[in-house]
Design an enzyme around this catalytic site. Structure first.
Site, PDB file in Angstrom:
ATOM      1  N   LYS A 278      -5.584  -7.662   1.855  1.00 39.91           N
ATOM      2  CA  LYS A 278      -4.880  -8.642   1.281  1.00 39.91           C
ATOM      3  C   LYS A 278      -4.024  -9.112   2.681  1.00 39.91           C
ATOM      4  O   LYS A 278      -4.219  -8.376   3.586  1.00 39.91           O
ATOM      5  CB  LYS A 278      -3.751  -8.232   0.365  1.00 39.91           C
ATOM      6  CG  LYS A 278      -4.252  -8.041  -0.919  1.00 39.91           C
ATOM      7  CD  LYS A 278      -3.229  -7.721  -1.925  1.00 39.91           C
ATOM      8  CE  LYS A 278      -3.766  -7.359  -3.175  1.00 39.91           C
ATOM      9  NZ  LYS A 278      -4.270  -8.518  -4.131  1.00 39.91           N
ATOM     10  N   ARG A 352      -9.847  -3.835 -12.398  1.00 42.63           N
ATOM     11  CA  ARG A 352     -11.057  -3.671 -13.597  1.00 42.63           C
ATOM     12  C   ARG A 352     -12.038  -2.338 -13.343  1.00 42.63           C
ATOM     13  O   ARG A 352     -12.418  -1.883 -14.593  1.00 42.63           O
ATOM     14  CB  ARG A 352     -11.874  -5.056 -13.608  1.00 42.63           C
ATOM     15  CG  ARG A 352     -12.380  -5.362 -12.115  1.00 42.63           C
ATOM     16  CD  ARG A 352     -12.989  -6.821 -12.162  1.00 42.63           C
ATOM     17  NE  ARG A 352     -11.813  -7.406 -11.567  1.00 42.63           N
ATOM     18  CZ  ARG A 352     -12.078  -8.818 -11.424  1.00 42.63           C
ATOM     19  NH1 ARG A 352     -13.031  -9.574 -11.318  1.00 42.63           N
ATOM     20  NH2 ARG A 352     -10.693  -9.613 -10.666  1.00 42.63           N
TER      21      ARG A 352
END
Ligand code: BES
Ligand code: MN
Ligand code: ZN
Length: 500
Positions: A278, A352
């Site tokens: 990020k 996920r």
């Protein structure tokens, strides 16, 4: 804690005869009239004082407004605090926790007596006022070591709620106290820094639930490898902190033959993004990427502490997502516990992968009646819905309706989002059974579709709580960065639908 809050319940007796210390708090509607029982307790003089002061200060008794009278004539109280309830016709819609939170903010650091009696006010309403006061009062200051200057030191707050039937309110408040503890535990977990709260430490905190009668099982690296949780383990590979999966069981209905309710939480204790790292701005917020897991632990605490008559399984996947020579990479193909293979496109779509394996394990092991997963899963849900409501995806209309109703009742609002075949198609992979991102569009929905591929024939709901779990809008009952979002929602879902 020096600046904690103590809440007690007492009878609404006469308070004007010289024995009331600290502040006296009364509620008034927009007609500025005190309720008959309160007038009896505080005296007509105090009621007249409210009317005079309100007129001179143009106080209209609007909901969540207050008028503070220091050294009120004829009363021994230090201050008379008048809190508005708004109009009579809106009374049924009163947000009691918000009213409690607002009231608490007016008497912070003081000793106060709240005269709470109003035609139609139930014991449950009074308990919710106390709940709101407790939630409002929470702040996370464990790591602040500097003392405040003299005169500004934090002081404790004592709030005595005076009601006509204290026994009934105490009984109702036992349950709301349990829920408040669960919310505050969840907030604490979200607020803790990631150097302190890594997977092993998070698991230790969850283990403390055994004191309440929750069965807690912690799976470490070896067990997870044995189970074949290749997706979760891939995410964990780049970190020196080993992953954990914690399974919590509250068996509050031992005679029930029904399958349990299952709550599953994403617990990424820090999400750097991994190799798909990020950007630096705001990366510190990713200590809160375990808000789903925090909610599950907080909910199990609440249910066990109030001895809910229900059987619930809580499961959390705890990892740290870090870049490293051993980290998983874009291009890797990993095999999940279900046997389905996943091509990793972006290592920042890690939540996920964690959920896929934990959900698969819970589904196979416990054969739950329903499954609800909570995850700070996508930035896209924040773009879509903002920071005040959570995204709801579900394969079951009845479960979605129950969650929506619980959201309306608690103010932890959820908004149903679509799941259509096009989202599922977007995660087909050239090389594996699926890929872990679905391209630029519909990011929250393609993420939900990914999770759906791990759900068999079970009513399931996925709550994307990226917008609400942390740094959400402050409210009358929350001033903390970590919101503890979802504990009240799930507690309500259970209470209204699954408790025997
Ligand atoms: N933990 C983040 C999502 C998130 C963002 C939570 C902001 C809270 C606040 C998640 O793991 C993530 O990085 N998602 C990516 C997915 C993308 C790479 C497909 C995102 O939303 O950008
Ligand atoms: Mn991520
Ligand atoms: Zn994440």
């Amino acid at each position: 804690m020096a600046d904690g809050i103590t809440i007690a319940f007492g009878p609404l007796g006469p308070v004007g005869q010289g024995d009331l210390q600290g502040d006296l708090v009364v509620f008034v509607g927009d007609d500025l009239v005190l309720s008959p029982a309160v007038i009896e307790a505080v005296g007509q003089g105090a009621a007249d004082l409210v009317a005079r002061a309100a007129a001179s200060e143009r106080f209209k008794g609007k909901s969540l407004s207050a008028l503070v009278l220091p050294a009120p004539a004829g009363l021994t109280a230090d201050r008379l605090v008048v809190v508005g309830l708004g109009s009579e016709k809106d009374r049924a819609k009163t947000d009691w926790p918000a009213l409690g939170g607002f009231t608490a903010s007016k008497v912070s650091g003081r000793t106060a007596h709240l005269a709470l009696s109003w035609p139609g006010v139930t014991a449950a309403n009074a308990a919710e006022v106390a709940l709101g006061a407790r939630l409002r009062h929470y702040s996370f200051d464990r790591y602040k070591t500097k003392k405040k200057p003299e005169g500004e030191e934090p002081r404790g707050t004592t709030l005595t709620v005076m009601v006509e039937d204290p026994a009934a309110v105490r009984a109702a408040a036992a349950a709301t106290e349990a829920v408040a503890e669960g919310v505050l535990l969840a907030r604490e977990l979200v607020n803790e820094p990631p150097n302190v709260l890594y997977p092993e430490e998070f698991a230790n905190r969850a283990e403390a639930l055994t004191k309440l009668g929750v069965e807690v099982e912690v799976l470490g690296l070896e067990e997870l490898t044995e189970l074949g949780m290749g997706a979760l383990l891939a995410v964990a590979k780049g970190s020196t902190r080993h992953p954990r999966v914690v399974l919590m069981r509250w068996n509050g209905a031992p005679d029930s033959t029904e399958p349990p309710i299952a709550f599953i939480g994403k617990g990424v204790c820090f999400d750097s993004g991994g190799i798909s790292i990020k950007s630096a701005g705001g990366m510190e917020d990713m200590k809160g990427d375990m808000g789903g897991a925090a909610c599950v632990v907080g909910t199990l605490h609440a249910l066990a502490a109030r001895k809910a008559k229900v059987n619930v399984v809580g499961a959390i996947g705890l990892v740290e997502n870090m870049p490293d020579g051993n980290a998983y990479r874009p291009g890797d193909i990993v095999t999940s516990m279900s046997g389905q293979t996943i091509e990793v496109i972006n290592t920042d779509a890690e939540g996920r992968l964690v959920l896929a394996d934990v959900i698969w394990h819970v589904q196979g092991t416990y054969k739950p009646k329903i499954m609800v997963d909570l995850a700070t899963l996508t930035g896209a849900i924040i773009v879509a819905l903002g920071q005040d409501i959570a995204g709801l995806f579900s394969n079951d209309d009845a479960l979605a309706a129950k969650l929506t109703a619980a959201g309306e009742a608690t103010g932890e609002t959820v908004w149903r989002m679509p799941l259509i075949p096009a989202y599922d198609k977007a995660i087909d992979s050239k090389f594996a059974d699926m890929k872990n991102t679905g391209g630029r569009h519909g990011g929250a929905a393609t993420a939900a579709s990914f999770i759906k591929r791990y759900v068999n024939d079970v009513p399931w709901a996925h709550l994307d709580i990226a917008g609400v779990a942390m740094s959400s809008s402050s409210s009358e009952i929350n001033r903390s960065w970590g919101a503890g979002w979802g504990v009240r929602l799930l507690d309500r879902l259970v209470r209204d639908n699954y408790e025997s």
